[in-house]
Design an enzyme around this catalytic site. Structure first.
Site, PDB file in Angstrom:
ATOM      1  N   HIS A 127      19.426   3.965  33.269  1.00  0.00           N
ATOM      2  CA  HIS A 127      20.248   5.161  33.140  1.00  0.00           C
ATOM      3  C   HIS A 127      21.523   4.806  32.374  1.00  0.00           C
ATOM      4  O   HIS A 127      22.098   3.754  32.618  1.00  0.00           O
ATOM      5  CB  HIS A 127      20.648   5.681  34.526  1.00  0.00           C
ATOM      6  CG  HIS A 127      21.571   6.854  34.441  1.00  0.00           C
ATOM      7  ND1 HIS A 127      21.126   8.116  34.107  1.00  0.00           N
ATOM      8  CD2 HIS A 127      22.915   6.958  34.618  1.00  0.00           C
ATOM      9  CE1 HIS A 127      22.170   8.944  34.104  1.00  0.00           C
ATOM     10  NE2 HIS A 127      23.258   8.261  34.405  1.00  0.00           N
ATOM     11  N   GLY A 166       0.802  -1.223   0.000  1.00  0.00           N
ATOM     12  CA  GLY A 166       0.000   0.000   0.000  1.00  0.00           C
ATOM     13  C   GLY A 166       0.835   1.274   0.000  1.00  0.00           C
ATOM     14  O   GLY A 166       2.053   1.252  -0.222  1.00  0.00           O
ATOM     15  N   THR A 167       0.156   2.360   0.268  1.00  0.00           N
ATOM     16  CA  THR A 167       0.828   3.660   0.297  1.00  0.00           C
ATOM     17  C   THR A 167       1.975   3.639   1.299  1.00  0.00           C
ATOM     18  O   THR A 167       3.073   4.126   1.023  1.00  0.00           O
ATOM     19  CB  THR A 167      -0.187   4.752   0.692  1.00  0.00           C
ATOM     20  OG1 THR A 167      -1.214   4.790  -0.299  1.00  0.00           O
ATOM     21  CG2 THR A 167       0.467   6.108   0.801  1.00  0.00           C
ATOM     22  N   GLY A 226      -3.270  17.412   2.843  1.00  0.00           N
ATOM     23  CA  GLY A 226      -4.130  16.336   3.331  1.00  0.00           C
ATOM     24  C   GLY A 226      -4.321  15.246   2.286  1.00  0.00           C
ATOM     25  O   GLY A 226      -3.719  15.302   1.205  1.00  0.00           O
TER      26      GLY A 226
HETATM   27  P1  NAI Z   1      -2.079  17.300   7.111  1.00  0.00           P
HETATM   28  O1  NAI Z   1      -3.542  17.245   7.302  1.00  0.00           O
HETATM   29  O2  NAI Z   1      -1.171  16.746   8.132  1.00  0.00           O
HETATM   30  O3  NAI Z   1      -1.626  18.825   6.865  1.00  0.00           O
HETATM   31  C1  NAI Z   1      -2.157  19.624   5.818  1.00  0.00           C
HETATM   32  C2  NAI Z   1      -1.873  21.076   6.118  1.00  0.00           C
HETATM   33  O4  NAI Z   1      -2.191  21.848   4.964  1.00  0.00           O
HETATM   34  C3  NAI Z   1      -2.701  21.626   7.261  1.00  0.00           C
HETATM   35  O5  NAI Z   1      -1.831  22.246   8.184  1.00  0.00           O
HETATM   36  C4  NAI Z   1      -3.632  22.627   6.573  1.00  0.00           C
HETATM   37  O6  NAI Z   1      -3.964  23.712   7.414  1.00  0.00           O
HETATM   38  C5  NAI Z   1      -2.793  23.069   5.373  1.00  0.00           C
HETATM   39  N1  NAI Z   1      -3.545  23.621   4.244  1.00  0.00           N
HETATM   40  C6  NAI Z   1      -4.693  23.146   3.700  1.00  0.00           C
HETATM   41  N2  NAI Z   1      -5.084  23.912   2.657  1.00  0.00           N
HETATM   42  C7  NAI Z   1      -4.164  24.907   2.513  1.00  0.00           C
HETATM   43  C8  NAI Z   1      -4.013  26.013   1.612  1.00  0.00           C
HETATM   44  N3  NAI Z   1      -4.874  26.254   0.634  1.00  0.00           N
HETATM   45  N4  NAI Z   1      -2.944  26.832   1.765  1.00  0.00           N
HETATM   46  C9  NAI Z   1      -2.053  26.591   2.772  1.00  0.00           C
HETATM   47  N5  NAI Z   1      -2.150  25.573   3.637  1.00  0.00           N
HETATM   48  C10 NAI Z   1      -3.191  24.729   3.522  1.00  0.00           C
HETATM   49  O7  NAI Z   1      -1.844  16.607   5.678  1.00  0.00           O
HETATM   50  P2  NAI Z   1      -0.532  16.019   4.981  1.00  0.00           P
HETATM   51  O8  NAI Z   1       0.710  16.598   5.551  1.00  0.00           O
HETATM   52  O9  NAI Z   1      -0.786  16.185   3.518  1.00  0.00           O
HETATM   53  O10 NAI Z   1      -0.579  14.503   5.357  1.00  0.00           O
HETATM   54  C11 NAI Z   1      -1.679  13.708   4.945  1.00  0.00           C
HETATM   55  C12 NAI Z   1      -1.938  12.590   5.909  1.00  0.00           C
HETATM   56  O11 NAI Z   1      -0.904  11.650   5.845  1.00  0.00           O
HETATM   57  C13 NAI Z   1      -2.044  13.089   7.326  1.00  0.00           C
HETATM   58  O12 NAI Z   1      -3.373  12.950   7.742  1.00  0.00           O
HETATM   59  C14 NAI Z   1      -1.137  12.210   8.134  1.00  0.00           C
HETATM   60  O13 NAI Z   1      -1.889  11.558   9.098  1.00  0.00           O
HETATM   61  C15 NAI Z   1      -0.573  11.210   7.125  1.00  0.00           C
HETATM   62  N6  NAI Z   1       0.885  11.162   7.276  1.00  0.00           N
HETATM   63  C16 NAI Z   1       1.407  10.648   8.428  1.00  0.00           C
HETATM   64  C17 NAI Z   1       2.773  10.628   8.609  1.00  0.00           C
HETATM   65  C18 NAI Z   1       3.327  10.075   9.871  1.00  0.00           C
HETATM   66  O14 NAI Z   1       2.602   9.383  10.585  1.00  0.00           O
HETATM   67  N7  NAI Z   1       4.572  10.364  10.212  1.00  0.00           N
HETATM   68  C19 NAI Z   1       3.689  11.142   7.592  1.00  0.00           C
HETATM   69  C20 NAI Z   1       3.028  11.659   6.454  1.00  0.00           C
HETATM   70  C21 NAI Z   1       1.675  11.665   6.318  1.00  0.00           C
END
Ligand code: NAI
Length: 463
Positions: free
Chosen positions: A442, A42-43, A269
């Site tokens: 520790h 998957g992704t 997102g």
């Molecule tokens: P995200 O939901 O974490 O962040 C998207 C950001 O884009 C938000 O801060 C939002 O306010 C901003 N945004 C939205 N529209 C905008 C606009 N027009 N102009 C400027 N800013 C805007 O989504 P992201 O980073 O794309 O990740 C997607 C998913 O993938 C997340 O839900 C996360 O759970 C998952 N993911 C998890 C990781 C991990 O567990 N380490 C790593 C990468 C992704």
């Protein structure tokens, strides 16, 4: 058309689907798993968690060789970036893990169908493979089709100049100037990768902070540290459009002049993969955003069709999908299975890492929930000093009356590994005092958790 019959057919072989299939097979179910990709994973394995972590690790080594090894008395002259090798290593990590999952499925006698699945009326699922079609009948179906990067109006994803995380994991050259739209998980992780490798990185975020949903104090501190590493943040700035022209890109933001750059990473997102599944033919409902509507046992409106993971909403995390997959099939087979959503950790793999479980301080304040708070800075931790990784803190939030742990938030080296202790403690309903009285080896970074727990009661020893 070929046809086959199984007890359970899982659509999607990501960490939701393949883990569900493995658990079902352990429980003696005749399982099939379908995915349009040649290998399962998957992704997460192919274009998400794993390749991004491989690049984060490699880019951090490069950064350290250039900037921080000298302080350890290790002189490294003429540090060179070999991006093709870095990318090949990433691909090899991905390949090994995908083949590993393939082996796990085989060992459990799970039939793997390669192709796109779609429902064609109740009890009928068609898999459109490369050469042939197969009709699969089954007692139960589990949809675990995950998500794809969200797009936004005005941003023309061309995979070249303007692209998604999938593109940013595979750049063959370091962009001179990378603009990242969105300061969420992906924006910060991939922004960090390319910044370490030499890009000028500007992250544009519509909110006034990084990482919405994470504890505000830690997000503020993370911003300061990432800025020190060279990332630039434009907060409270909404992007209205982005496009490529003549080998360059232009990003249009509200209230600012257009920004010219070499690459744009759109990271605003993800959206559920629920189109083209023929859900309407079996009466499975989706909400306005396309997420499949399920009850608390993951059942859709079609009685024998279940759904888990990113395609039903909630935190879009691999481990959340796996937990749901296990709970769903255990309930089908044994009559019992549940997910404790209050103890799902989240980790952002920047440097330092940001890890979190439970309620944030903002949530507790919004809920009017009386709490006590203990924090401990890593600069007061011996191991952090020895590592040369003194940035960050541990913060524990506990119920004011019962002392039960409500949330733990860690910014610091290896926070993603450290959070496991907090998750286990919360799963057991532990109090902060339980953690404070747990003997910690520790010198370890985890001692900072014990100290933060002591600090909840106002008695940290090394502060
Ligand atoms: P995200 O939901 O974490 O962040 C998207 C950001 O884009 C938000 O801060 C939002 O306010 C901003 N945004 C939205 N529209 C905008 C606009 N027009 N102009 C400027 N800013 C805007 O989504 P992201 O980073 O794309 O990740 C997607 C998913 O993938 C997340 O839900 C996360 O759970 C998952 N993911 C998890 C990781 C991990 O567990 N380490 C790593 C990468 C992704």
């Amino acid at each position: 058309m070929e046809s086959a019959k199984h007890d359970l057919v899982v659509i999607g072989a990501g960490p939701g689907g393949y883990v569900a299939a493995l658990r079902a097979a352990q429980l003696g179910v005749n399982v099939a798993c379908i995915d349009e990709n040649e290998v399962p994973g998957g992704t997460c394995l192919r274009v998400g968690c794993i390749p991004s972590k491989a690049l984060l690790e490699s880019s951090q080594r490069y950064y350290e060789a250039r900037h921080t090894l000298a302080a350890h008395g290790v002189a490294v002259a003429d540090v060179q970036l070999d991006l093709p090798t870095m990318q090949k290593r990433k691909e090899s990590v991905v390949r090994t893990l995908c083949r590993g999952v393939e082996g796990l499925l085989k060992r459990q006698n799970i039939t793997y169908y390669r192709g796109r699945a779609r429902f064609d009326g109740p009890g009928r699922l068609i898999v459109d493979g490369r050469a042939e079609q197969t009709a699969l009948a089954s007692q139960y179906y589990l949809i675990a089709t995950g998500s794809t990067p969200a797009t936004m109006p005005g941003v023309g994803l061309d995979g070249q100049g303007v692209g998604s995380s999938t593109d940013a994991l595979a750049y063959t050259e370091v962009p001179r100037h990378l603009v990242v739209i969105g300061a969420g998980y992906i924006g910060l992780e991939l922004g960090s990768v390319w910044s370490r490798l030499g890009s000028r990185v500007t992250v544009i975020e519509m909110l006034d902070r990084l990482l919405p949903g994470m504890d505000g104090e830690l997000a503020g501190e993370a911003r300061r540290l990432l800025e020190r590493q060279g990332l630039t943040f434009w907060l409270s700035t909404r992007v209205n459009g982005a496009y490529s022209y003549e080998g360059r890109c232009l990003v249009e933001c509200e209230g600012r002049d257009p920004l010219e750059c070499d690459r744009v990473l759109l990271a605003v997102g993800r959206r559920p993969n629920t189109d083209g599944l023929g859900l309407e033919t079996i009466g499975v409902r989706t909400d306005q955003a396309g997420f499949i509507t399920v009850d608390k046992h993951f059942a859709t409106a079609a009685g024998n069709v279940f759904a888990i993971g990113d395609c039903i909403g909630g935190p879009m995390l691999a481990h959340k999908a796996s937990e749901e997959g296990i709970a769903c099939v255990e309930r089908l087979v044994t009559g019992y299975g549940r997910v404790d959503y209050a103890t799902i950790p989240s980790v952002v793999y920047t440097h330092p890492e940001i890890a979190s479980v439970g309620k944030t301080e903002e949530q507790l304040q919004a809920d009017d929930h009386p709490y006590r708070k203990g924090t401990f800075p890593l600069r007061a931790n011996g191991r952090a000093r020895a590592l040369g990784e003194v940035e960050g803190l541990v913060k524990i939030l506990a119920d004011q009356r019962t002392d039960r742990i409500l949330g733990v938030h860690i910014l610091g080296a290896r926070a993603g590994d450290m959070i496991a202790e907090a998750v286990a403690a919360m799963e057991c309903g532990a109090s902060a005092e339980d953690l404070a009285r747990t003997c910690h080896a520790h010198p370890t970074l985890a001692e900072a958790i014990q100290e933060a727990a002591l600090a909840v009661d106002g008695r940290p020893l090394h502060l």
